[in-house]
Design a protein around this motif. Sequence first.
Motif, PDB file in Angstrom:
ATOM      1  N   UNK A 180      -8.403  37.613 -58.567  1.00  0.00           N
ATOM      2  CA  UNK A 180      -9.051  36.396 -58.079  1.00  0.00           C
ATOM      3  C   UNK A 180     -10.103  35.864 -59.035  1.00  0.00           C
ATOM      4  N   UNK A 181     -10.770  36.784 -59.761  1.00  0.00           N
ATOM      5  CA  UNK A 181     -11.841  36.351 -60.647  1.00  0.00           C
ATOM      6  C   UNK A 181     -11.319  36.050 -62.047  1.00  0.00           C
ATOM      7  N   UNK A 182     -10.063  36.385 -62.274  1.00  0.00           N
ATOM      8  CA  UNK A 182      -9.497  36.166 -63.605  1.00  0.00           C
ATOM      9  C   UNK A 182      -8.674  34.888 -63.698  1.00  0.00           C
ATOM     10  N   UNK A 183      -8.074  34.488 -62.582  1.00  0.00           N
ATOM     11  CA  UNK A 183      -7.240  33.277 -62.680  1.00  0.00           C
ATOM     12  C   UNK A 183      -8.117  32.036 -62.508  1.00  0.00           C
ATOM     13  N   UNK A 184      -7.625  30.925 -63.056  1.00  0.00           N
ATOM     14  CA  UNK A 184      -8.442  29.705 -63.096  1.00  0.00           C
ATOM     15  C   UNK A 184      -8.518  29.059 -61.709  1.00  0.00           C
ATOM     16  N   UNK A 185      -9.491  28.171 -61.588  1.00  0.00           N
ATOM     17  CA  UNK A 185      -9.636  27.421 -60.337  1.00  0.00           C
ATOM     18  C   UNK A 185      -8.366  26.597 -60.076  1.00  0.00           C
ATOM     19  N   UNK A 186      -7.806  26.047 -61.157  1.00  0.00           N
ATOM     20  CA  UNK A 186      -6.582  25.253 -61.017  1.00  0.00           C
ATOM     21  C   UNK A 186      -5.450  26.108 -60.425  1.00  0.00           C
ATOM     22  N   UNK A 187      -5.306  27.325 -60.969  1.00  0.00           N
ATOM     23  CA  UNK A 187      -4.254  28.207 -60.474  1.00  0.00           C
ATOM     24  C   UNK A 187      -4.506  28.572 -59.009  1.00  0.00           C
ATOM     25  N   UNK A 188      -5.780  28.822 -58.686  1.00  0.00           N
ATOM     26  CA  UNK A 188      -6.123  29.113 -57.288  1.00  0.00           C
ATOM     27  C   UNK A 188      -5.706  27.950 -56.387  1.00  0.00           C
ATOM     28  N   UNK A 189      -5.975  26.722 -56.849  1.00  0.00           N
ATOM     29  CA  UNK A 189      -5.627  25.559 -56.031  1.00  0.00           C
ATOM     30  C   UNK A 189      -4.118  25.474 -55.833  1.00  0.00           C
ATOM     31  N   UNK A 190      -3.379  25.702 -56.913  1.00  0.00           N
ATOM     32  CA  UNK A 190      -1.907  25.644 -56.802  1.00  0.00           C
ATOM     33  C   UNK A 190      -1.405  26.662 -55.773  1.00  0.00           C
ATOM     34  N   UNK A 191      -1.935  27.876 -55.864  1.00  0.00           N
ATOM     35  CA  UNK A 191      -1.476  28.933 -54.944  1.00  0.00           C
ATOM     36  C   UNK A 191      -1.897  28.622 -53.502  1.00  0.00           C
ATOM     37  N   UNK A 192      -3.105  28.104 -53.356  1.00  0.00           N
ATOM     38  CA  UNK A 192      -3.598  27.797 -52.003  1.00  0.00           C
ATOM     39  C   UNK A 192      -2.781  26.668 -51.381  1.00  0.00           C
ATOM     40  N   UNK A 193      -2.402  25.685 -52.203  1.00  0.00           N
ATOM     41  CA  UNK A 193      -1.610  24.568 -51.681  1.00  0.00           C
ATOM     42  C   UNK A 193      -0.273  25.086 -51.131  1.00  0.00           C
ATOM     43  N   UNK A 194       0.331  26.033 -51.840  1.00  0.00           N
ATOM     44  CA  UNK A 194       1.606  26.611 -51.366  1.00  0.00           C
ATOM     45  C   UNK A 194       1.376  27.346 -50.044  1.00  0.00           C
ATOM     46  N   UNK A 195       0.292  28.137 -49.993  1.00  0.00           N
ATOM     47  CA  UNK A 195       0.005  28.900 -48.772  1.00  0.00           C
ATOM     48  C   UNK A 195      -0.195  27.985 -47.565  1.00  0.00           C
ATOM     49  N   UNK A 196      -0.995  26.936 -47.760  1.00  0.00           N
ATOM     50  CA  UNK A 196      -1.237  26.029 -46.625  1.00  0.00           C
ATOM     51  C   UNK A 196       0.034  25.280 -46.237  1.00  0.00           C
ATOM     52  N   UNK A 197       0.829  24.891 -47.215  1.00  0.00           N
ATOM     53  CA  UNK A 197       2.117  24.259 -46.882  1.00  0.00           C
ATOM     54  C   UNK A 197       2.964  25.178 -46.007  1.00  0.00           C
ATOM     55  N   UNK A 198       2.966  26.478 -46.377  1.00  0.00           N
ATOM     56  CA  UNK A 198       3.807  27.435 -45.628  1.00  0.00           C
ATOM     57  C   UNK A 198       3.295  27.662 -44.205  1.00  0.00           C
ATOM     58  N   UNK A 199       2.014  27.390 -44.002  1.00  0.00           N
ATOM     59  CA  UNK A 199       1.433  27.641 -42.673  1.00  0.00           C
ATOM     60  C   UNK A 199       1.747  26.529 -41.672  1.00  0.00           C
ATOM     61  N   UNK A 200       2.217  25.374 -42.187  1.00  0.00           N
ATOM     62  CA  UNK A 200       2.470  24.222 -41.298  1.00  0.00           C
ATOM     63  C   UNK A 200       3.719  24.471 -40.457  1.00  0.00           C
TER      64      UNK A 200
END
Length: 355
Positions: A179-199
Motif C-alpha cells: 500500500x505504501x509502495x504503489x502510487x496514488x494513481x494505482x490506488x485509485x485505479x484499484x479502488x475504482x474496480x473494487x467499488x464498481x464490483x460492489x454495485x
Amino acid sequence: MTFARSVVVRHEQINTQLARFPSSRYMGSKHAILPFIYEIVKEQEFSTVLDACSGSGAVSYLFKSMGKAVTSNDFLRSCFHTAQACIANSSEHLTQDDIECILAPHPAANDFIAQTFRGLYFTDEENVLLDNAATHIMGMTSPFKQSLALAALIRACLRRRPRGIFTYTGIRYDDGRRDLQISLEQHFREAAILFNQAVFDNGQINKACNSDIFQLPAQQFDLVYVDPPYVSPHSDNDYTRRYHFVEGLARYWQGLEIQEKTQTKKFRRLPSSFDNKKSIYQAFHRLFAQFQDSIIVVSYSSNGIPSKDEMLDILAQYKHNVTIHECDHRYSFGTHGHKLSNEQNIVKEFLFVGR
Ligand SMILES: C[S@@+](CC[C@H](N)C(=O)[O-])C[C@H]1O[C@@H](n2cnc3c(N)ncnc32)[C@H](O)[C@@H]1O
C-alpha cells in the motif's frame, strides 16, 4: 426441510455479496462483526431500515445484501459518498474512459490541495493529481458516478497513508507494505474496480443521506440501526481529526474553516451531540424517542460511555422488550485505547435490540 435448505442458500448468497464490499480500517467499523450482527437482525421482521450513522457503510451493505430497502445516513460527506456509491446506486459503474478522464490533467484545474497541503501528506505530483481529479469529478453529471469516483479517490488517499489517518504529517515512511509502495494513481485505479464490483441491485429503492441524525426528515422505518461514536475513557472519538483531509476532499473544503495554526491544516471539528460526556446521554434519549415506533438495534462496545447498564436503562424507557447479545472483538489501532496496552483493544461488542 425445503425451508431450511433455502435459508442456507440465502446465507451463502449474502456471504458472496458481502465479500464484494471494499473493506476498510474506518474507525469503529463493524465490518469484522457483520456475521454476529446478521445472526441477530435476521430474526427480526422488517423490510425498511435506517442505518443512522453509516460510517464505512459495511452494515448498510449487509442490510442491502439481505434484500432490505435501506436508507444509509452519516453526517460526514466522505461516508455519504461511499453509501451513495454502494447502497443507493444499483446499476451505474465507472467506465475505463471515466477513470482515464479523472486521471488526466484538467484544463481549468483548481490548485487548492497543491497550495494548502504541500509537503504534508502526499508528494507534489500526487497533490496535483488530486486537484485535477477532484475538478473532473465535480464536473461529472451522474451523482452515482460522482460518488463512485469520490469513494475511490478517498480510498486511494487512505490506503496511501500509513495507518490510514491524517493526524500527523510527513510523507517519508515505508514499512514495506505494498500500500505504501504503489502510487496514488494505482490506488485509485484499484479502488475504482473494487467499488464498481460492489454495485448491485437488490430490487429495492435504497437511499443515501448526508445529515445530522437529528435533522433527518421524519420517515417511518421498520428497523433503525444505531452505531454512533461513543465517548471512551481510553481514546478520543474525533472523526474530523483523523479523516479531515478526505472529508475536506469530499467537499473540496467548501464551507470548511481550516485552522491555519495547526500543523495538519485540519478544519474545525464538525459538532455532534455524541462528542462529549455532557451531551451524549441526552442524545441517546432524543434518538430513541425519535425512532420509538421502530425496532431499535444499537451497537455498543464494552468500554464506552454511557455504560452498558446505563444504555439498557435509557433504551428501556422507550422500548418494552430489550434483549442484549454479545461477542468478543479486537479493534485495530486508532480506535479503542490504542495508546495503551493491546489488551484494551479487546472489547465486548454488544447489540441491544429494543422492540
Ligand atoms: C462508530 S461509526 C459507525 C461505524 C459503522 N457502523 C461502520 O460499520 O463502519 C460512527 C459514525 O457516526 C457518524 N456520526 C457522528 N455523529 C453523527 C450525527 N450527529 N449524525 C449522523 N452521523 C453521525 C460519524 O461520522 C461516524 O461515521
